[in-house]
Design a protein around this motif. Structure first.
Motif, PDB file in Angstrom:
ATOM      1  N   ILE A   1       4.049   1.534  16.416  1.00 54.87           N
ATOM      2  CA  ILE A   1       4.424   1.539  17.215  1.00 54.87           C
ATOM      3  C   ILE A   1       6.028   2.689  17.193  1.00 54.87           C
ATOM      4  N   LEU A   2       6.368   1.522  16.372  1.00 55.12           N
ATOM      5  CA  LEU A   2       7.731   1.625  16.114  1.00 55.12           C
ATOM      6  C   LEU A   2       8.364   2.716  14.865  1.00 55.12           C
ATOM      7  N   LYS A   3       7.121   3.151  14.138  1.00 53.21           N
ATOM      8  CA  LYS A   3       7.448   4.106  13.057  1.00 53.21           C
ATOM      9  C   LYS A   3       6.945   5.141  13.345  1.00 53.21           C
ATOM     10  N   ASP A   4       7.543   6.512  12.322  1.00 51.49           N
ATOM     11  CA  ASP A   4       6.643   7.532  13.043  1.00 51.49           C
ATOM     12  C   ASP A   4       5.706   7.474  12.190  1.00 51.49           C
ATOM     13  N   GLY A   5       4.870   8.279  12.140  1.00 51.35           N
ATOM     14  CA  GLY A   5       3.909   8.884  10.800  1.00 51.35           C
ATOM     15  C   GLY A   5       2.759   8.018  11.987  1.00 51.35           C
ATOM     16  N   ILE A   6       1.683   7.967  10.077  1.00 51.24           N
ATOM     17  CA  ILE A   6      -0.043   8.064  10.334  1.00 51.24           C
ATOM     18  C   ILE A   6      -0.059   5.911   9.922  1.00 51.24           C
ATOM     19  N   CYS A   7      -0.592   5.209  10.589  1.00 50.11           N
ATOM     20  CA  CYS A   7      -0.643   3.806  10.712  1.00 50.11           C
ATOM     21  C   CYS A   7      -1.991   3.415   9.597  1.00 50.11           C
ATOM     22  N   ILE A   8      -2.623   3.368   8.692  1.00 41.86           N
ATOM     23  CA  ILE A   8      -4.376   3.351   7.630  1.00 41.86           C
ATOM     24  C   ILE A   8      -4.324   2.011   8.052  1.00 41.86           C
ATOM     25  N   VAL A   9      -5.946   1.317   8.261  1.00 45.01           N
ATOM     26  CA  VAL A   9      -5.918   0.516   8.064  1.00 45.01           C
ATOM     27  C   VAL A   9      -7.329  -0.121   7.834  1.00 45.01           C
ATOM     28  N   VAL A  10      -7.527  -0.736   6.705  1.00 46.75           N
ATOM     29  CA  VAL A  10      -8.469  -0.777   6.041  1.00 46.75           C
ATOM     30  C   VAL A  10      -9.134  -2.083   6.601  1.00 46.75           C
ATOM     31  N   SER A  11     -10.437  -1.788   6.608  1.00 44.41           N
ATOM     32  CA  SER A  11     -10.911  -3.550   7.778  1.00 44.41           C
ATOM     33  C   SER A  11     -12.517  -3.393   6.521  1.00 44.41           C
ATOM     34  N   PRO A  12     -12.831  -4.291   6.058  1.00 42.60           N
ATOM     35  CA  PRO A  12     -14.140  -4.450   5.622  1.00 42.60           C
ATOM     36  C   PRO A  12     -15.007  -5.125   6.568  1.00 42.60           C
ATOM     37  N   LEU A  13     -15.105  -5.454   7.744  1.00 36.76           N
ATOM     38  CA  LEU A  13     -15.247  -5.808   8.520  1.00 36.76           C
ATOM     39  C   LEU A  13     -17.378  -5.242   8.740  1.00 36.76           C
ATOM     40  N   ILE A  14     -17.475  -3.349   8.421  1.00 38.44           N
ATOM     41  CA  ILE A  14     -18.728  -3.132   8.557  1.00 38.44           C
ATOM     42  C   ILE A  14     -19.927  -3.702   7.448  1.00 38.44           C
ATOM     43  N   ALA A  15     -19.407  -3.651   6.454  1.00 45.03           N
ATOM     44  CA  ALA A  15     -19.302  -4.203   5.043  1.00 45.03           C
ATOM     45  C   ALA A  15     -19.503  -5.532   5.509  1.00 45.03           C
ATOM     46  N   LEU A  16     -19.138  -6.766   6.160  1.00 47.57           N
ATOM     47  CA  LEU A  16     -19.120  -7.842   5.908  1.00 47.57           C
ATOM     48  C   LEU A  16     -20.336  -7.846   7.300  1.00 47.57           C
ATOM     49  N   ILE A  17     -20.510  -7.197   7.662  1.00 51.55           N
ATOM     50  CA  ILE A  17     -21.603  -7.460   8.626  1.00 51.55           C
ATOM     51  C   ILE A  17     -23.389  -7.103   8.048  1.00 51.55           C
ATOM     52  N   LYS A  18     -22.789  -5.477   7.377  1.00 50.48           N
ATOM     53  CA  LYS A  18     -24.522  -5.461   6.480  1.00 50.48           C
ATOM     54  C   LYS A  18     -24.749  -6.574   5.297  1.00 50.48           C
ATOM     55  N   ASP A  19     -23.648  -7.024   4.545  1.00 50.40           N
ATOM     56  CA  ASP A  19     -23.949  -7.671   3.821  1.00 50.40           C
ATOM     57  C   ASP A  19     -24.843  -9.213   5.005  1.00 50.40           C
ATOM     58  N   GLN A  20     -23.789  -9.717   5.616  1.00 49.28           N
ATOM     59  CA  GLN A  20     -24.829 -10.752   6.020  1.00 49.28           C
ATOM     60  C   GLN A  20     -26.248 -10.922   6.562  1.00 49.28           C
ATOM     61  N   VAL A  21     -26.665  -9.281   7.214  1.00 48.02           N
ATOM     62  CA  VAL A  21     -27.980  -8.900   7.808  1.00 48.02           C
ATOM     63  C   VAL A  21     -28.629  -9.099   6.416  1.00 48.02           C
ATOM     64  N   GLN A  22     -28.068  -8.229   5.411  1.00 48.39           N
ATOM     65  CA  GLN A  22     -28.969  -8.667   4.373  1.00 48.39           C
ATOM     66  C   GLN A  22     -29.336  -9.777   4.048  1.00 48.39           C
ATOM     67  N   ASN A  23     -28.305 -10.477   3.496  1.00 44.85           N
ATOM     68  CA  ASN A  23     -28.421 -12.447   2.629  1.00 44.85           C
ATOM     69  C   ASN A  23     -29.863 -12.774   4.278  1.00 44.85           C
ATOM     70  N   LEU A  24     -29.392 -12.486   5.486  1.00 44.60           N
ATOM     71  CA  LEU A  24     -30.419 -13.198   6.226  1.00 44.60           C
ATOM     72  C   LEU A  24     -31.665 -12.753   6.428  1.00 44.60           C
TER      73      LEU A  24
END
Length: 86
Positions: free
Chosen positions: A53-76
């Protein structure tokens, strides 16, 4: 009152940051590359939303959530031999 705290109060209606949100936000706003690791429900979103909100430009967020979910499903699936769909 800092701009970050004003934004927090205006949009999230909180009077103060959780520890260590303010330090993370200040580091980001000072232009330093920042890696922040907080627990589930630790308030990570505010740490990138307020600087975005305070800065100009683009904010990039890297989140491993999808990879984590897939890993948990495969292990289950390995443990239960059941076919789960994600």
């Amino acid at each position: 009152m800092s701009e970050s705290l004003q934004i927090l109060k205006q949009y999230w209606k909180h009077d103060s940051f959780r520890e260590p949100q303010e330090a993370i936000i200040n580091t980001v706003l000072s232009g330093i590359d920042t890696f922040a690791l907080l627990p589930t429900s630790g308030g990570k979103s505010i740490c990138y939303q307020i600087p975005a909100i305070l800065k100009d430009g683009i904010c990039i967020v890297v989140s491993p959530l999808i990879a984590l979910i897939k890993d948990q499903v495969q292990n289950l699936q390995k443990k239960t031999s059941k076919q789960l769909h994600f």
